[in-house]
Design an enzyme around this catalytic site. Structure first.
Site, PDB file in Angstrom:
ATOM      1  N   SER A 100     -10.931 -30.789 -47.634  1.00  0.00           N
ATOM      2  CA  SER A 100     -11.449 -31.828 -47.011  1.00  0.00           C
ATOM      3  C   SER A 100     -12.690 -32.201 -47.730  1.00  0.00           C
ATOM      4  CB  SER A 100     -11.844 -31.854 -45.586  1.00  0.00           C
ATOM      5  OG  SER A 100     -10.422 -31.494 -44.746  1.00  0.00           O
ATOM      6  N   SER A 128     -20.322 -23.225 -45.098  1.00  0.00           N
ATOM      7  CA  SER A 128     -20.349 -24.502 -44.847  1.00  0.00           C
ATOM      8  C   SER A 128     -20.785 -25.256 -46.033  1.00  0.00           C
ATOM      9  CB  SER A 128     -21.034 -25.027 -43.641  1.00  0.00           C
ATOM     10  OG  SER A 128     -22.450 -25.327 -43.805  1.00  0.00           O
ATOM     11  N   LYS A 129     -20.414 -26.525 -46.145  1.00  0.00           N
ATOM     12  CA  LYS A 129     -20.855 -27.232 -47.225  1.00  0.00           C
ATOM     13  C   LYS A 129     -22.152 -27.718 -47.226  1.00  0.00           C
ATOM     14  CE  LYS A 129     -16.432 -29.308 -48.215  1.00  0.00           C
ATOM     15  NZ  LYS A 129     -15.483 -28.646 -47.198  1.00  0.00           N
ATOM     16  N   ARG A 130     -23.013 -27.468 -46.171  1.00  0.00           N
ATOM     17  CA  ARG A 130     -24.506 -27.659 -46.067  1.00  0.00           C
ATOM     18  C   ARG A 130     -25.308 -26.456 -46.846  1.00  0.00           C
ATOM     19  NH1 ARG A 130     -22.498 -28.762 -41.015  1.00  0.00           N
ATOM     20  NH2 ARG A 130     -22.941 -26.739 -40.301  1.00  0.00           N
ATOM     21  N   ASP A 131     -24.618 -25.345 -47.117  1.00  0.00           N
ATOM     22  CA  ASP A 131     -25.055 -23.841 -47.510  1.00  0.00           C
ATOM     23  C   ASP A 131     -25.160 -24.328 -49.185  1.00  0.00           C
ATOM     24  OD1 ASP A 131     -25.463 -22.849 -45.242  1.00  0.00           O
ATOM     25  OD2 ASP A 131     -23.552 -22.041 -45.073  1.00  0.00           O
TER      26      ASP A 131
END
Length: 311
Positions: A9, A247-250
């Site tokens: 995704s 997560s993609k925030r990391d």
């Protein structure tokens, strides 16, 4: 023929957990002489703009992880973006008529402290809207657009995961009636993934252990739709050095950061070492790892990343 797939995704730059998923799926299929399908799971188009998918494709090519069907390469089972496949999901939904009903519950109601919850914290749907009368449904529909849920049976669904072993879940007790379409009209993951994997001839699904508990729901849909399910292989999750879920925030685990610190071969070699089948950790191409890969070597417990991946 074995048909594996990688179905990310693209809501941001891929991180190490996504890369490990792609690597394991690629190795598992290629080692059997099979092919790989790349499918972009962008049902939520607001969160998954097409530019992220383009960047992800570039990243996979940099890593040397190729595919036989998918964006850019094409193939007989496209389109390979879920946002372009909604007619297929609607057709499947219509086949389930009689078991599907509208649900008007709000997010707050679903997650209320009084509601039953699974061990992982997810709410077990109590069937609140299942028994509404036509008049009650019409009244609520004037105030709120409904989601669509499917009624589940009070029985166990069991399967043997190719890596984690036997798994059993009673859908009524452990999950409850689950979503097939959200109140905003977006089709749910559980339905879309079943329709797509069957349509694309996928024979094995490799994905993170956080999705292990969703498999009984999918097996139920495979059964109702008269489709043959694939084999499933769930692998342990990669955790940040402090134990957090990636997560993609990391940014520290994102490929945009890592590409400036090491080569693709160094990255794959270290990931394969952490996954248990490349003891030396030496740089390697994906093709170079084919002879070493085995599911027996991959641990079942979650894997904590080191502070410095390339040290």
């Amino acid at each position: 023929m074995t048909v594996g797939r990688f179905a990310p995704s693209p809501s941001g730059r891929i991180h190490l957990g996504n890369i490990l998923c792609c690597l394991l799926a690629w190795l598992s299929a290629r080692q059997k002489g099979g092919k790989v399908v790349l499918r972009i799971e962008d049902l939520d188009t607001a969160r998954c703009p097409r530019r992220y998918a383009g960047q992800m494709i570039q990243d996979l090519r940099w890593l040397g992880l190729d595919w036989d069907e998918g964006p850019e390469t094409g193939g007989p089972d496209g389109p390979y973006f879920q946002s372009e496949r909604t007619a297929l999901y609607q057709a499947a939904l219509e086949k389930l008529e009689g078991l599907v009903y509208p649900c008007f519950c709000t997010r707050a109601e679903l997650h209320a402290a009084s509601a039953p919850h699974r061990e992982d914290g997810q709410a077990v749907y109590a069937g609140t809207c299942r028994t509404l009368t036509p008049a009650q449904r019409a009244e609520r529909a004037r105030l709120r657009a409904p989601a669509l849920r499917i009624q589940v049976p009070d029985r166990e669904f069991s399967f043997i995961d190719g890596h984690m072993g036997p798994y059993t879940e009673n859908l009524a007790r452990d999950c409850g009636d689950f979503l097939l379409r959200r109140s905003d009209g977006m089709f749910a993951y559980q339905l879309a993934v079943v329709v797509d994997d069957a349509a694309m001839g996928v024979t094995e699904v490799v994905r993170g252990a956080d999705l292990l508990s969703s498999t009984p729901r999918q097996l139920y849909l495979y059964q109702l739709l008269g489709l043959t399910p694939p084999e499933f292989y769930h692998f342990p999750l990669l955790l940040a050095p402090d134990g957090r879920r990636l997560s993609k925030r990391d940014a520290d685990a994102g490929l945009d950061n890592l590409r400036g610190r090491g080569t693709a071969e160094a990255l794959l070699g270290r990931l394969a070492q952490l996954a248990g089948f490349h003891p030396s950790g030496e740089p390697s191409t994906a093709m170079g790892l084919l002879g070493e890969f085995s599911w027996e070597s991959v641990p079942q417990a979650d894997i904590r990343l080191p502070e410095n991946l390339f040290s």
